[in-house]
Design a protein around this motif. Structure first.
Motif: not given
Length: 149
Positions: A142-143, A2-4, A145-149
């Motif tokens: 989210k779909k 997951t990328n932030r 694999n990005l970590n947002y919020k």
């Protein structure tokens, strides 16, 4: 993995770099849902002589790929007297004699309905669109694999 990402601009850039299309039908559905209040207000404010003008106000955005990120509101093409809309909105300032018929068109005071509908609802619609876009972006992040919020 997951990328932030920290903000919406970073999420959009990351998604675009992954080939994710941000202009999608879900975006247009959300835009229409948030903008519907403008259509309803314009219909209520439109001159009601026959009701045809009010009934003709709606979304005129095509369902093609070029219109996924915008919504256009106006007089739909099935309204036979579509020239009357601008005449009511802006008025006819002076008597005009038609060159072909010699007929006097008279003076028509402006009875705006579209601009007031937009002005009355702009803040609410803008806030709704911002929240809607944020939810769509968060879902896409989210779909993918990005970590947002």
């Amino acid at each position: 993995m997951t990328n932030r990402v920290e903000n919406i601009a970073e999420v959009c850039d990351a998604l675009k770099n992954m080939g994710v299309e941000l202009d999608n039908p879900e975006l247009q559905r959300m835009l229409k849902a948030q903008s519907l209040v403008i259509v309803q207000t314009a219909r209520n404010l439109a001159p009601q002589d026959t009701g045809d003008l009010a009934k003709s106000i709606g979304f005129i955005t095509g369902k093609d790929k070029d219109n996924k990120s915008k919504v256009l509101i106006g007089l739909r093409k099935d309204y036979n007297n579509n020239y009357l809309g601008p005449m009511f909105e802006f008025g006819v300032p002076t008597n005009r004699i038609q060159k072909t018929t010699g007929r006097d068109t008279g003076i028509l005071e402006a009875r705006p309905f579209m601009r007031p509908a937009l002005d009355q609802n702009a803040g609410r619609v803008t806030d709704g669109i911002i929240n809607g876009v944020d939810k769509i972006i968060a879902k896409l992040a989210k779909k993918n694999n990005l970590n947002y919020k």
